[in-house]
Design an enzyme around this catalytic site. Structure first.
Site, PDB file in Angstrom:
ATOM      1  N   ARG A  67       0.843  -1.210   0.000  1.00 20.87           N
ATOM      2  CA  ARG A  67       0.000   0.000   0.000  1.00 20.87           C
ATOM      3  C   ARG A  67       0.876   1.258   0.000  1.00 20.87           C
ATOM      4  O   ARG A  67       0.459   2.316  -0.442  1.00 20.87           O
ATOM      5  CB  ARG A  67      -0.958   0.000   1.205  1.00 20.87           C
ATOM      6  CG  ARG A  67      -1.780   1.294   1.347  1.00 20.87           C
ATOM      7  CD  ARG A  67      -3.072   1.103   2.144  1.00 20.87           C
ATOM      8  NE  ARG A  67      -2.871   0.354   3.365  1.00 20.87           N
ATOM      9  CZ  ARG A  67      -2.396   0.850   4.510  1.00 20.87           C
ATOM     10  NH1 ARG A  67      -2.087   2.121   4.603  1.00 20.87           N
ATOM     11  NH2 ARG A  67      -2.252   0.079   5.571  1.00 20.87           N
ATOM     12  N   TYR A 120     -16.191  15.589 -17.097  1.00 27.09           N
ATOM     13  CA  TYR A 120     -16.741  14.234 -17.019  1.00 27.09           C
ATOM     14  C   TYR A 120     -17.761  14.219 -15.876  1.00 27.09           C
ATOM     15  O   TYR A 120     -17.511  14.754 -14.790  1.00 27.09           O
ATOM     16  CB  TYR A 120     -15.586  13.257 -16.755  1.00 27.09           C
ATOM     17  CG  TYR A 120     -16.019  11.854 -16.462  1.00 27.09           C
ATOM     18  CD1 TYR A 120     -16.813  11.153 -17.371  1.00 27.09           C
ATOM     19  CD2 TYR A 120     -15.646  11.219 -15.288  1.00 27.09           C
ATOM     20  CE1 TYR A 120     -17.220   9.856 -17.110  1.00 27.09           C
ATOM     21  CE2 TYR A 120     -16.033   9.914 -15.016  1.00 27.09           C
ATOM     22  CZ  TYR A 120     -16.825   9.250 -15.924  1.00 27.09           C
ATOM     23  OH  TYR A 120     -17.219   7.964 -15.661  1.00 27.09           O
ATOM     24  N   ASP A 193      -7.272  17.360 -16.018  1.00 25.88           N
ATOM     25  CA  ASP A 193      -7.495  15.963 -16.394  1.00 25.88           C
ATOM     26  C   ASP A 193      -7.117  15.832 -17.874  1.00 25.88           C
ATOM     27  O   ASP A 193      -7.791  16.359 -18.749  1.00 25.88           O
ATOM     28  CB  ASP A 193      -8.974  15.624 -16.140  1.00 25.88           C
ATOM     29  CG  ASP A 193      -9.302  14.173 -16.450  1.00 25.88           C
ATOM     30  OD1 ASP A 193      -8.602  13.557 -17.271  1.00 25.88           O
ATOM     31  OD2 ASP A 193     -10.284  13.656 -15.875  1.00 25.88           O
ATOM     32  N   LYS A 218      -8.043   4.614 -20.018  1.00 28.44           N
ATOM     33  CA  LYS A 218      -8.308   5.058 -21.394  1.00 28.44           C
ATOM     34  C   LYS A 218      -7.045   4.937 -22.258  1.00 28.44           C
ATOM     35  O   LYS A 218      -6.562   3.847 -22.454  1.00 28.44           O
ATOM     36  CB  LYS A 218      -8.859   6.490 -21.353  1.00 28.44           C
ATOM     37  CG  LYS A 218      -9.996   6.678 -20.339  1.00 28.44           C
ATOM     38  CD  LYS A 218     -11.181   5.805 -20.689  1.00 28.44           C
ATOM     39  CE  LYS A 218     -12.457   6.074 -19.906  1.00 28.44           C
ATOM     40  NZ  LYS A 218     -12.440   5.863 -18.490  1.00 28.44           N
TER      41      LYS A 218
HETATM   42  C1  LIG Z   1     -12.099  12.499 -18.562  1.00 31.91           C
HETATM   43  C2  LIG Z   1     -12.280  11.401 -17.560  1.00 31.91           C
HETATM   44  N1  LIG Z   1     -11.699  11.524 -16.353  1.00 31.91           N
HETATM   45  C3  LIG Z   1     -11.842  10.573 -15.418  1.00 31.91           C
HETATM   46  C4  LIG Z   1     -12.585   9.433 -15.655  1.00 31.91           C
HETATM   47  C5  LIG Z   1     -12.725   8.392 -14.581  1.00 31.91           C
HETATM   48  O1  LIG Z   1     -11.889   7.325 -14.850  1.00 31.91           O
HETATM   49  P1  LIG Z   1     -12.087   5.854 -14.267  1.00 31.91           P
HETATM   50  O2  LIG Z   1     -13.293   5.262 -14.937  1.00 31.91           O
HETATM   51  O3  LIG Z   1     -10.808   5.156 -14.590  1.00 31.91           O
HETATM   52  O4  LIG Z   1     -12.297   5.996 -12.796  1.00 31.91           O
HETATM   53  C6  LIG Z   1     -13.195   9.256 -16.898  1.00 31.91           C
HETATM   54  C7  LIG Z   1     -13.981   8.051 -17.186  1.00 31.91           C
HETATM   55  O5  LIG Z   1     -14.594   7.916 -18.219  1.00 31.91           O
HETATM   56  C8  LIG Z   1     -13.032  10.276 -17.888  1.00 31.91           C
HETATM   57  O6  LIG Z   1     -13.612  10.182 -19.098  1.00 31.91           O
END
Ligand SMILES: Cc1ncc(COP(=O)(O)O)c(C=O)c1O
Length: 399
Positions: A67, A120, A193, A218
């Protein structure tokens, strides 16, 4: 003469002891594996207790407990930091865990956040539910309106300005140089992000972004087989965040880290092919009589400081089917044979998604339409297949 081989010593023990220990402490290999192995171990042994003590006290670099850090995950963190041209990185079990830790590390009750309106959906919800309940309020602002951003930041005096490099689902490119300048002028940090762009298209650190977050689920993983997240920043901030994560614990497993590390080796090749395929698909869509609007970073003109957008293409495309509602879009999605109707993006596979029932499901219809996300909107994540097959598939599904 004593045999230094622990397995030899083990051979002299009872059956149950051998079952537990035999093979585990086999002679230390004199070789170095070419690829990072999966360190599927909870704890790590050291030469003596003093070394373990120093590692546990963060006085010596090393691993004691998974961890707190794991060599497979560490290899992924080093690789992502290098791709993002930043000092350090910390990996998490999902993109949401990474966002949560990145924000939590910066705020306390009473802190304010200014965030982009087109985030998101789960990120917006994280702010309005979890952080709001901790006494951290968020003001949302349309990042296409830079004057509104400046006045909001001036009035709110936030600790964090939060944005996405390429927004979801309309793929607007954030003007990172202006956002950073505005935030820093008011002593706010910028959390960006970078999931939709990936470091293959943009390095936010070059524009002064303080904290970069990815859902590695992704583009970085890229094969639709692993969930993860990562935060990238200065060594000092990542050290602080590591201490926080020792307590909140949203770490990835070593197998997930290994898969992600394996995936990101081909990131530049995948993104190059995805961008080329997307460019041809955009050309096809722009000339199709049933298509009303096409959104793609490569089509965006003006705003977002020209240097920044000039080469920004990528595999994410959105479009509106003229006059279509949910029934017509469902029919289109069901007719697709190569594109998969999966609710993710950034994979080697081409994917098609209907934002009103997925990424923007939680948003009420009026707000959604006010944000330009209409009932005829489809989002594509273009993969690495033969582009002729992808275009033929869209063509037949459009009818
Ligand atoms: C732009 C963006 N940030 C964060 C996330 C969250 O990622 P995760 O599904 O790996 O938790 C997503 C998920 O689709 C996303 O499209």
């Amino acid at each position: 003469m004593t045999n230094p081989d622990p397995d030899f010593r083990c051979a002299l023990r009872g059956f149950a002891t051998r079952a537990v220990h035999a093979g585990e402490q086999a002679p230390r290999p004199a070789f170095v594996p070419t690829a990072t192995p999966i360190y599927a171990t909870t704890s790590f042994l050291h030469e003596d207790m003093q070394v373990l003590d120093a590692v546990l006290g963060s006085e010596t670099p090393g691993f004691a407990y998974s961890r707190y850090g794991n060599p497979t995950t560490h290899a992924l963190e080093v690789a992502v930091a290098a791709l993002e041209e930043s000092e350090d990185a910390l990996a998490f079990g999902s993109g949401m865990a990474a966002l949560h830790a990145a924000i939590l590390n910066e705020v306390k009750a009473g802190s304010r956040i200014v965030a982009a309106t087109d985030l998101y959906g789960a990120t917006a919800q994280l702010l309005t539910t979890v952080f709001s309940s901790l006494g951290v309020e968020t003001t949302f602002v349309d990042l296409l309106d830079l004057d509104a951003l400046r006045s909001t930041v001036e009035n709110v005096k936030p600790r964090i300005v939060l944005c996405e490099t390429i927004s979801n689902p309309l793929l607007h490119v954030a003007d990172l140089p202006v956002i950073v300048e505005t935030a820093h002028a008011h002593r706010a940090v910028v959390v960006c992000d970078n999931t939709f762009a990936s470091p293959a298209l943009v390095n936010p650190a070059r524009f002064g972004v303080d904290i970069i977050v990815h859902s590695t689920t992704k583009y970085l993983g890229g094969h639709g087989d692993v969930t993860g997240g990562v935060v990238v920043s200065t060594a000092e901030r990542i050290f602080e965040m590591t201490e926080l994560t020792k307590l909140v614990g949203g770490i990835p497993g070593p197998f997930e880290s290994w898969l992600t590390l394996r995936g990101l080796k081909t990131l530049p090749l995948r993104v190059r092919q995805q961008s080329e395929n997307a460019a041809e698909i955009v050309r096809f869509l722009c000339g199709h009589p049933k298509i009303e609007h096409v959104y793609w970073p490569g089509l965006q003109q003006g705003s977002a400081s020209t240097i920044f957008t000039s080469n920004l293409r990528g595999g994410m495309v959105a479009f509106e089917i003229a006059g279509a509602g949910q029934t017509e879009v469902f029919r289109f999605l069901e007719a697709l044979q190569v594109f998969l109707p999966g609710t993710t993006l950034g994979d080697v596979y081409s994917l098609a998604l209907y934002p009103p029932i997925s990424s923007h499901r939680g948003m009420d219809k009026d707000d959604r339409e006010a944000a330009g996300i209409n009932d005829g909107l489809v989002r594509l994540s273009v993969g690495i297949e033969d582009v002729g097959d992808l275009i033929a598939d869209l063509d037949q599904a459009l009818g």
